[in-house]
Design a protein around this motif. Structure first.
Motif, PDB file in Angstrom:
ATOM      1  N   PHE A 124       0.920  -1.392   0.142  1.00  0.00           N
ATOM      2  CA  PHE A 124      -0.233  -0.638   0.359  1.00  0.00           C
ATOM      3  C   PHE A 124       1.198   1.416   0.158  1.00  0.00           C
ATOM      4  O   PHE A 124       0.645   2.135  -0.612  1.00  0.00           O
ATOM      5  CB  PHE A 124      -0.968  -0.290   1.308  1.00  0.00           C
ATOM      6  N   SER A 125       2.071   1.421   0.877  1.00  0.00           N
ATOM      7  CA  SER A 125       2.914   2.612   0.961  1.00  0.00           C
ATOM      8  C   SER A 125       3.489   2.738  -0.419  1.00  0.00           C
ATOM      9  O   SER A 125       3.489   3.531  -0.701  1.00  0.00           O
ATOM     10  CB  SER A 125       3.380   2.514   1.830  1.00  0.00           C
ATOM     11  N   GLY A 126       4.087   1.287  -1.115  1.00  0.00           N
ATOM     12  CA  GLY A 126       4.693   1.476  -2.175  1.00  0.00           C
ATOM     13  C   GLY A 126       3.735   2.137  -3.315  1.00  0.00           C
ATOM     14  O   GLY A 126       5.024   3.080  -3.864  1.00  0.00           O
ATOM     15  N   CYS A 127       2.828   1.543  -3.136  1.00  0.00           N
ATOM     16  CA  CYS A 127       2.182   1.957  -4.512  1.00  0.00           C
ATOM     17  C   CYS A 127       1.588   3.390  -4.265  1.00  0.00           C
ATOM     18  O   CYS A 127       1.859   4.159  -5.048  1.00  0.00           O
ATOM     19  CB  CYS A 127       0.690   1.337  -3.906  1.00  0.00           C
ATOM     20  N   PHE A 128       1.463   3.878  -3.392  1.00  0.00           N
ATOM     21  CA  PHE A 128       1.234   5.463  -2.868  1.00  0.00           C
ATOM     22  C   PHE A 128       2.834   5.514  -3.354  1.00  0.00           C
ATOM     23  O   PHE A 128       3.011   7.474  -3.708  1.00  0.00           O
ATOM     24  CB  PHE A 128       0.567   6.202  -1.326  1.00  0.00           C
ATOM     25  N   LEU A 129       4.009   5.780  -2.638  1.00  0.00           N
ATOM     26  CA  LEU A 129       5.324   6.666  -3.233  1.00  0.00           C
ATOM     27  C   LEU A 129       5.844   5.749  -5.230  1.00  0.00           C
ATOM     28  O   LEU A 129       5.832   7.731  -5.259  1.00  0.00           O
ATOM     29  CB  LEU A 129       6.225   5.388  -2.447  1.00  0.00           C
ATOM     30  N   PHE A 158       0.810  17.328  -6.693  1.00  0.00           N
ATOM     31  CA  PHE A 158       0.065  16.578  -6.354  1.00  0.00           C
ATOM     32  C   PHE A 158       0.057  16.625  -4.899  1.00  0.00           C
ATOM     33  O   PHE A 158      -0.571  15.273  -5.050  1.00  0.00           O
ATOM     34  CB  PHE A 158       0.714  15.414  -7.313  1.00  0.00           C
ATOM     35  N   LEU A 159       0.352  17.095  -4.364  1.00  0.00           N
ATOM     36  CA  LEU A 159       0.601  16.308  -2.617  1.00  0.00           C
ATOM     37  C   LEU A 159      -1.203  16.124  -2.340  1.00  0.00           C
ATOM     38  O   LEU A 159      -1.526  15.480  -1.679  1.00  0.00           O
ATOM     39  CB  LEU A 159       0.937  17.084  -1.993  1.00  0.00           C
ATOM     40  N   LEU A 160      -2.327  17.667  -2.388  1.00  0.00           N
ATOM     41  CA  LEU A 160      -3.533  17.614  -2.266  1.00  0.00           C
ATOM     42  C   LEU A 160      -3.821  16.181  -2.894  1.00  0.00           C
ATOM     43  O   LEU A 160      -4.554  15.196  -2.342  1.00  0.00           O
ATOM     44  CB  LEU A 160      -4.367  18.240  -2.255  1.00  0.00           C
ATOM     45  N   PRO A 161      -4.433  15.807  -4.230  1.00  0.00           N
ATOM     46  CA  PRO A 161      -4.986  14.808  -4.577  1.00  0.00           C
ATOM     47  C   PRO A 161      -4.349  12.959  -4.300  1.00  0.00           C
ATOM     48  O   PRO A 161      -5.281  12.465  -4.178  1.00  0.00           O
ATOM     49  CB  PRO A 161      -4.567  14.857  -6.176  1.00  0.00           C
ATOM     50  N   ILE A 162      -2.877  13.305  -4.204  1.00  0.00           N
ATOM     51  CA  ILE A 162      -2.940  12.095  -3.229  1.00  0.00           C
ATOM     52  C   ILE A 162      -3.033  12.012  -2.158  1.00  0.00           C
ATOM     53  O   ILE A 162      -3.387  10.959  -2.135  1.00  0.00           O
ATOM     54  CB  ILE A 162      -1.052  12.694  -3.694  1.00  0.00           C
ATOM     55  N   TYR A 163      -3.095  12.946  -1.237  1.00  0.00           N
ATOM     56  CA  TYR A 163      -2.966  12.708   0.334  1.00  0.00           C
ATOM     57  C   TYR A 163      -4.948  12.202  -0.013  1.00  0.00           C
ATOM     58  O   TYR A 163      -4.954  11.620   0.892  1.00  0.00           O
ATOM     59  CB  TYR A 163      -3.469  13.908   0.901  1.00  0.00           C
ATOM     60  N   LEU A 164      -5.822  12.631  -0.410  1.00  0.00           N
ATOM     61  CA  LEU A 164      -6.883  12.312  -1.021  1.00  0.00           C
ATOM     62  C   LEU A 164      -7.200  10.928  -1.336  1.00  0.00           C
ATOM     63  O   LEU A 164      -8.030  10.021  -0.967  1.00  0.00           O
ATOM     64  CB  LEU A 164      -8.367  13.631  -1.696  1.00  0.00           C
ATOM     65  N   ILE A 165      -6.472  10.451  -2.505  1.00  0.00           N
ATOM     66  CA  ILE A 165      -7.079   9.578  -2.771  1.00  0.00           C
ATOM     67  C   ILE A 165      -6.639   7.863  -2.086  1.00  0.00           C
ATOM     68  O   ILE A 165      -7.200   7.036  -1.751  1.00  0.00           O
ATOM     69  CB  ILE A 165      -6.251   8.999  -3.486  1.00  0.00           C
ATOM     70  N   SER A 166      -5.331   8.545  -1.133  1.00  0.00           N
ATOM     71  CA  SER A 166      -4.491   7.609   0.181  1.00  0.00           C
ATOM     72  C   SER A 166      -5.330   7.212   1.233  1.00  0.00           C
ATOM     73  O   SER A 166      -5.979   6.451   1.621  1.00  0.00           O
ATOM     74  CB  SER A 166      -3.315   8.244   0.841  1.00  0.00           C
ATOM     75  N   ALA A 198     -15.933  14.218  -4.738  1.00  0.00           N
ATOM     76  CA  ALA A 198     -14.893  15.035  -5.100  1.00  0.00           C
ATOM     77  C   ALA A 198     -13.472  15.032  -5.158  1.00  0.00           C
ATOM     78  O   ALA A 198     -12.775  15.732  -5.627  1.00  0.00           O
ATOM     79  CB  ALA A 198     -15.334  15.677  -3.505  1.00  0.00           C
ATOM     80  N   THR A 199     -13.560  13.662  -5.302  1.00  0.00           N
ATOM     81  CA  THR A 199     -11.994  13.327  -5.210  1.00  0.00           C
ATOM     82  C   THR A 199     -11.605  13.387  -6.461  1.00  0.00           C
ATOM     83  O   THR A 199     -10.173  14.024  -7.503  1.00  0.00           O
ATOM     84  CB  THR A 199     -11.249  12.001  -4.402  1.00  0.00           C
ATOM     85  N   GLU A 200     -12.800  12.602  -7.512  1.00  0.00           N
ATOM     86  CA  GLU A 200     -12.454  12.963  -8.555  1.00  0.00           C
ATOM     87  C   GLU A 200     -12.568  14.350  -9.171  1.00  0.00           C
ATOM     88  O   GLU A 200     -11.607  13.601 -10.326  1.00  0.00           O
ATOM     89  CB  GLU A 200     -13.453  12.012  -8.961  1.00  0.00           C
TER      90      GLU A 200
END
Length: 336
Positions: free
Chosen positions: A112-117, A174-182, A212-214
């Motif tokens: 999971f962490s590797g995917c979002f990294l 892209f910090l905000l979109p990545i945080y929201l998807i995670s 909203a995230t999309e």
């Protein structure tokens, strides 16, 4: 309503997987389906993309070494190009090694962490690339449209600061979109129909739809790509207008030759990325998205060094001197 949707999705998943794993716990890993094919084809793809990956690293490293080695290339144009080549090396490294491992893996899993990294570094380097392409377009605009002011405006120190801004903005965008998807609930499914952790497939497998995230992701992608592309287009409209006023054909040819390489790279990068991330995802099949993604992940970074070296006399001369120096040093070591 949200809870009922969530519970119904769990029930459907249990019906599809009777006696399977407990889907009430968050997933700890994802499965990247990649390109389903026979083992022989997987080996072939692994070999092909391994060669392309190595050639990409070598090509971009040669440009970096040429710029560092040749003092004639210590100008803003080539400093930006060296940064861009360094960025391309990290861009392909953010996803291609993982893709190569998956070709030989039976499980094809990623944590999971590797995917979002991977998600973060891939999109951060990609957004940084758009900022560098914009900076390079601005540099060409100043050099051709404002030649008398260029030495005073585009100093080496200012070019370095511009490069730092590109890196910082790219890795913050892209910090905000990545945080929201995670933060989406991943309980039901963990199979991503892609060869990398991409926002579209990730949102699809979340248990509870989050409109909203999309929307935030779509707006972020559109604003980044369209604004930078518009800036580059406006810069080159002004460049073309200025070049057409040059009286001699030789002067026009020389001016256009300095911009041709950059325009080719811009066309390759934006043409493929906008198909996937700016167009509605519903209009593109998953397979088409995979192949288009391959274009700007694997092929574009491979072609960039070729485009810049083959169309630029100064770069070709610097590379020739670099290779000559390397050969001479190797002969000297053998003689010792």
């Amino acid at each position: 309503m949200v809870m009922s949707c969530y519970c119904s999705s769990l029930e459907k998943n249990k019906m599809k997987n009777p006696g399977g794993n407990n889907h009430s716990d968050p997933v700890s890993e994802f499965i990247l389906l990649g390109f389903p094919c026979t083992w022989e084809v997987q080996i072939f793809l692994f070999s092909l993309f391994s060669v392309i990956y190595v050639l990409t690293l070598i090509g971009n490293l040669c440009i970096i070494c040429a710029v560092c080695w040749d003092h004639h290339l210590h100008t803003p144009m080539y400093i930006l190009l060296a940064n861009f080549s360094f960025l391309e090396m990290w861009y392909v490294t953010s996803c291609v090694p993982s893709m190569l491992v998956n070709f030989l893996s039976e499980t094809k899993t990623i944590s999971f962490s590797g995917c979002f990294l991977q998600f973060y570094f891939f999109f951060s380097t990609g957004s940084t690339e758009t900022f560098f392409l914009s900076a390079m377009a601005f540099d060409r605009y100043l050099a051709i449209c404002r030649p008398l002011h260029y030495p005073a405006v585009m100093t080496v120190q200012r070019c370095v600061r511009m490069g730092v801004c590109c890196w910082v903005c790219g890795f913050l965008y892209f910090l905000l979109p990545i945080y929201l998807i995670s933060q989406l609930p991943f309980y039901c499914l963990n199979k991503i129909d892609h060869f990398l952790c991409d926002p579209g497939p990730l949102i699809k497998i979340s248990c509870v739809p989050d409109l909203a995230t999309e929307i935030i992701c779509a707006i972020s992608n559109s604003v980044l790509f369209i604004s930078t592309l518009l800036f580059i287009t406006c810069s080159y409209i002004l460049v073309i207008r200025s070049v057409l006023r040059v009286p001699s054909a030789e002067g026009q040819r020389k001016a256009f030759s300095t911009c041709g390489s950059h325009l080719a790279v811009v066309s390759l990068f934006y043409g493929s990325t906008m198909i996937v991330y700016v167009n509605p995802t519903a209009s593109n099949s998953t397979e088409i998205q995979k192949y288009v993604t391959l274009t700007y992940i694997v092929l574009t970074p491979l072609f960039n060094p070729l485009i810049y070296s083959l169309r630029n006399k100064e770069m070709k001369e610097a590379l020739r001197k670099l290779f000559k120096t390397v050969r001479c040093s190797q002969r000297h070591e053998r003689n010792l």
